[in-house]
Design an enzyme around this catalytic site. Structure first.
Site, mmCIF file in Angstrom:
data_model
loop_
_atom_site.group_PDB
_atom_site.id
_atom_site.type_symbol
_atom_site.label_atom_id
_atom_site.label_comp_id
_atom_site.label_asym_id
_atom_site.label_seq_id
_atom_site.Cartn_x
_atom_site.Cartn_y
_atom_site.Cartn_z
ATOM 1 N N ASN A 85 0.923 -1.233 0.152
ATOM 2 C CA ASN A 85 0.078 -0.109 -0.111
ATOM 3 C C ASN A 85 0.882 1.253 -0.225
ATOM 4 O O ASN A 85 1.874 1.398 0.911
ATOM 5 C CB ASN A 85 -0.820 -0.103 1.308
ATOM 6 C CG ASN A 85 -1.935 0.766 1.322
ATOM 7 O OD1 ASN A 85 -1.763 2.173 0.692
ATOM 8 N ND2 ASN A 85 -3.075 0.814 1.704
ATOM 9 N N VAL A 86 0.750 2.236 -0.849
ATOM 10 C CA VAL A 86 1.674 3.329 -1.047
ATOM 11 C C VAL A 86 1.535 4.065 0.242
ATOM 12 O O VAL A 86 2.201 5.026 0.629
ATOM 13 C CB VAL A 86 1.495 4.258 -2.234
ATOM 14 C CG1 VAL A 86 1.809 3.568 -3.395
ATOM 15 C CG2 VAL A 86 0.149 4.620 -2.417
ATOM 16 N N SER A 90 -4.180 14.705 -12.569
ATOM 17 C CA SER A 90 -5.477 14.649 -13.152
ATOM 18 C C SER A 90 -5.731 15.742 -13.949
ATOM 19 O O SER A 90 -5.421 16.841 -13.305
ATOM 20 C CB SER A 90 -6.515 14.213 -12.118
ATOM 21 O OG SER A 90 -7.798 14.099 -12.974
ATOM 22 N N TYR A 114 -10.887 14.284 -4.479
ATOM 23 C CA TYR A 114 -9.795 13.647 -5.613
ATOM 24 C C TYR A 114 -9.005 14.926 -6.260
ATOM 25 O O TYR A 114 -7.820 15.002 -6.387
ATOM 26 C CB TYR A 114 -10.974 13.017 -6.688
ATOM 27 C CG TYR A 114 -10.038 12.454 -7.840
ATOM 28 C CD1 TYR A 114 -9.341 11.202 -7.536
ATOM 29 C CD2 TYR A 114 -9.833 13.149 -9.153
ATOM 30 C CE1 TYR A 114 -8.500 10.720 -8.592
ATOM 31 C CE2 TYR A 114 -9.177 12.618 -10.141
ATOM 32 C CZ TYR A 114 -8.491 11.548 -9.894
ATOM 33 O OH TYR A 114 -7.963 10.731 -10.905
ATOM 34 N N LYS A 173 -4.966 15.963 -6.366
ATOM 35 C CA LYS A 173 -4.372 15.910 -7.601
ATOM 36 C C LYS A 173 -3.737 17.230 -7.993
ATOM 37 O O LYS A 173 -2.567 17.541 -8.363
ATOM 38 C CB LYS A 173 -5.162 15.420 -8.695
ATOM 39 C CG LYS A 173 -5.780 13.969 -8.754
ATOM 40 C CD LYS A 173 -4.712 13.023 -8.531
ATOM 41 C CE LYS A 173 -4.887 11.572 -8.841
ATOM 42 N NZ LYS A 173 -3.861 10.646 -9.230
HETATM 43 N N1 LIG Z 1 -8.363 6.981 -16.279
HETATM 44 C C1 LIG Z 1 -8.351 8.227 -16.195
HETATM 45 O O1 LIG Z 1 -9.119 8.974 -17.153
HETATM 46 C C2 LIG Z 1 -7.829 9.061 -15.454
HETATM 47 C C3 LIG Z 1 -7.682 10.377 -15.586
HETATM 48 C C4 LIG Z 1 -7.052 11.288 -14.551
HETATM 49 C C5 LIG Z 1 -6.418 10.696 -13.655
HETATM 50 N N2 LIG Z 1 -6.100 9.362 -13.519
HETATM 51 C C6 LIG Z 1 -5.103 8.853 -12.486
HETATM 52 O O2 LIG Z 1 -4.284 7.988 -13.089
HETATM 53 C C7 LIG Z 1 -3.729 7.075 -12.254
HETATM 54 C C8 LIG Z 1 -4.104 5.583 -12.483
HETATM 55 O O3 LIG Z 1 -5.620 5.285 -12.873
HETATM 56 P P1 LIG Z 1 -5.991 4.239 -13.817
HETATM 57 O O4 LIG Z 1 -7.163 5.015 -14.655
HETATM 58 O O5 LIG Z 1 -4.918 3.499 -14.354
HETATM 59 O O6 LIG Z 1 -6.736 3.291 -12.374
HETATM 60 P P2 LIG Z 1 -6.893 1.805 -12.153
HETATM 61 O O7 LIG Z 1 -8.041 1.812 -11.053
HETATM 62 O O8 LIG Z 1 -7.015 1.197 -13.381
HETATM 63 O O9 LIG Z 1 -5.467 1.483 -11.542
HETATM 64 C C9 LIG Z 1 -5.055 2.116 -10.276
HETATM 65 C C10 LIG Z 1 -4.281 1.269 -9.484
HETATM 66 O O10 LIG Z 1 -3.564 1.679 -8.300
HETATM 67 C C11 LIG Z 1 -3.739 0.714 -7.428
HETATM 68 N N3 LIG Z 1 -3.837 1.622 -6.045
HETATM 69 C C12 LIG Z 1 -5.015 2.178 -5.660
HETATM 70 N N4 LIG Z 1 -4.826 2.285 -4.410
HETATM 71 C C13 LIG Z 1 -3.401 2.026 -4.013
HETATM 72 C C14 LIG Z 1 -2.300 1.957 -2.831
HETATM 73 N N5 LIG Z 1 -2.949 2.519 -1.593
HETATM 74 N N6 LIG Z 1 -1.396 1.281 -2.819
HETATM 75 C C15 LIG Z 1 -0.885 0.788 -3.967
HETATM 76 N N7 LIG Z 1 -1.660 0.657 -5.227
HETATM 77 C C16 LIG Z 1 -3.052 1.362 -5.077
HETATM 78 C C17 LIG Z 1 -4.907 -0.088 -7.697
HETATM 79 O O11 LIG Z 1 -4.817 -1.403 -7.184
HETATM 80 C C18 LIG Z 1 -4.710 -0.070 -9.321
HETATM 81 O O12 LIG Z 1 -4.122 -1.265 -9.949
HETATM 82 C C19 LIG Z 1 -4.717 7.205 -10.719
HETATM 83 O O13 LIG Z 1 -3.785 8.113 -9.918
HETATM 84 C C20 LIG Z 1 -5.651 8.178 -11.595
HETATM 85 O O14 LIG Z 1 -6.185 9.001 -10.591
HETATM 86 C C21 LIG Z 1 -6.696 8.652 -14.444
#
Ligand SMILES: NC(=O)c1ccc[n+]([C@@H]2O[C@H](COP(=O)([O-])OP(=O)(O)OC[C@H]3O[C@@H](n4cnc5c(N)ncnc54)[C@H](O)[C@@H]3O)[C@@H](O)[C@H]2O)c1
Length: 239
Positions: A50-51, A129, A142, A146
């Protein structure tokens, strides 16, 4: 004989979506790659942590160092979203999102930085984000987290520039990952992904590989003069 070293990268959130695509891209580019995620993955050098758990992170970083050498590249992609009207948002939910999205970045940077400082070279890319640019209703926690990551990125870049370490952020906008599809399934996007594509200047949803390409560039040797920047990858949704 070439004595060029293979650099080692750690990607958090590497079991899914954007983090997974970044890890795949960096492997293809020839880096040693380790991933850290709450959810286990079948890939080699995937670590479960967990981060927000600093003791566990330090343990994992020590293992990665032993297996793959000093960690000089860090991509912070682990993250959580959340949707709630502000007047109904509990402090626990607020804290949970801030803990993972902001405190997690703090812990991972601090845990990895000693190797970068020792090497006199490093790359940190924080996945923030596009919502930090525009704001987003029902996502105050959120967006606050970010926006703070963008601020941390700019300030840390100023501190670490003299040490040969660059720090940049990539704020994704509308990327097709499990996070986005889950939000769509719960009708939290204000329309379907198809509806949003129609409003996106490049007329498609973003792909995790689009974010991976931006990270790969920022990590490359030739991006050494780019630091403290927020490089939007959003199909023109935010300009
Ligand atoms: N998908 C989008 O459109 C989008 C847009 C803006 C920002 N983001 C950001 O991009 C990043 C990746 O998102 P994604 O869309 O790939 O989502 P996702 O849910 O597919 O992947 C996120 C990963 O983070 C891991 N995670 C969550 N909490 C954690 C913790 N406490 N410790 C360790 N690992 C943890 C999850 O297990 C998962 O594998 C995130 O930071 C998200 O906020 C995504």
């Amino acid at each position: 004989m070439s004595t060029q070293i293979t650099r080692t990268a750690v990607v958090t959130g590497g079991s899914s979506g954007i983090g997974r695509a970044v890890a795949e891209r960096l492997r293809a580019d020839g880096y040693n790659v380790a991933t850290i995620d709450l959810t286990p993955s079948d890939e080699k050098y995937s670590y479960t942590a967990n981060v927000t758990d600093r003791a566990r992170l330090d343990e994992v970083l020590a293992e990665i160092r032993t297996e793959l050498g000093p960690v000089t590249i860090l991509v912070n992609a682990a993250g959580l979203d959340g949707f709630q009207r502000f007047t109904k948002l509990s402090f626990d939910d607020w804290k949970r999102v801030l803990d993972v999205n902001l405190d997690g970045v703090f812990h991972c940077c601090q845990a990895a930085l000693p190797d970068m400082l020792e090497a006199g070279w490093g790359r940190i890319v924080n996945i923030s984000s596009s919502s930090a640019h525009s704001g987003q209703p029902f996502m105050t926690h959120y967006v606050a987290s970010k926006s703070a990551v963008n601020g941390l990125t700019k300030s840390l870049a100023l501190e670490l520039g003299p040490e040969g370490i660059t720090v940049n952020a990539v704020p994704p906008g509308f990327i097709d990952t499990p996070m986005l599809r889950t939000a769509e399934g719960k009708r939290l996007l204000g329309g379907t992904v198809e509806d949003h594509i129609a409003k996106t200047p490049v007329r498609r949803v973003g792909r995790p590989e689009d974010i991976a390409a931006a990270c790969a560039f920022l990590i490359s040797e030739e991006a050494g003069y780019i630091t403290g920047q927020i490089l939007g990858v959003n199909g023109g949704r935010n300009t």
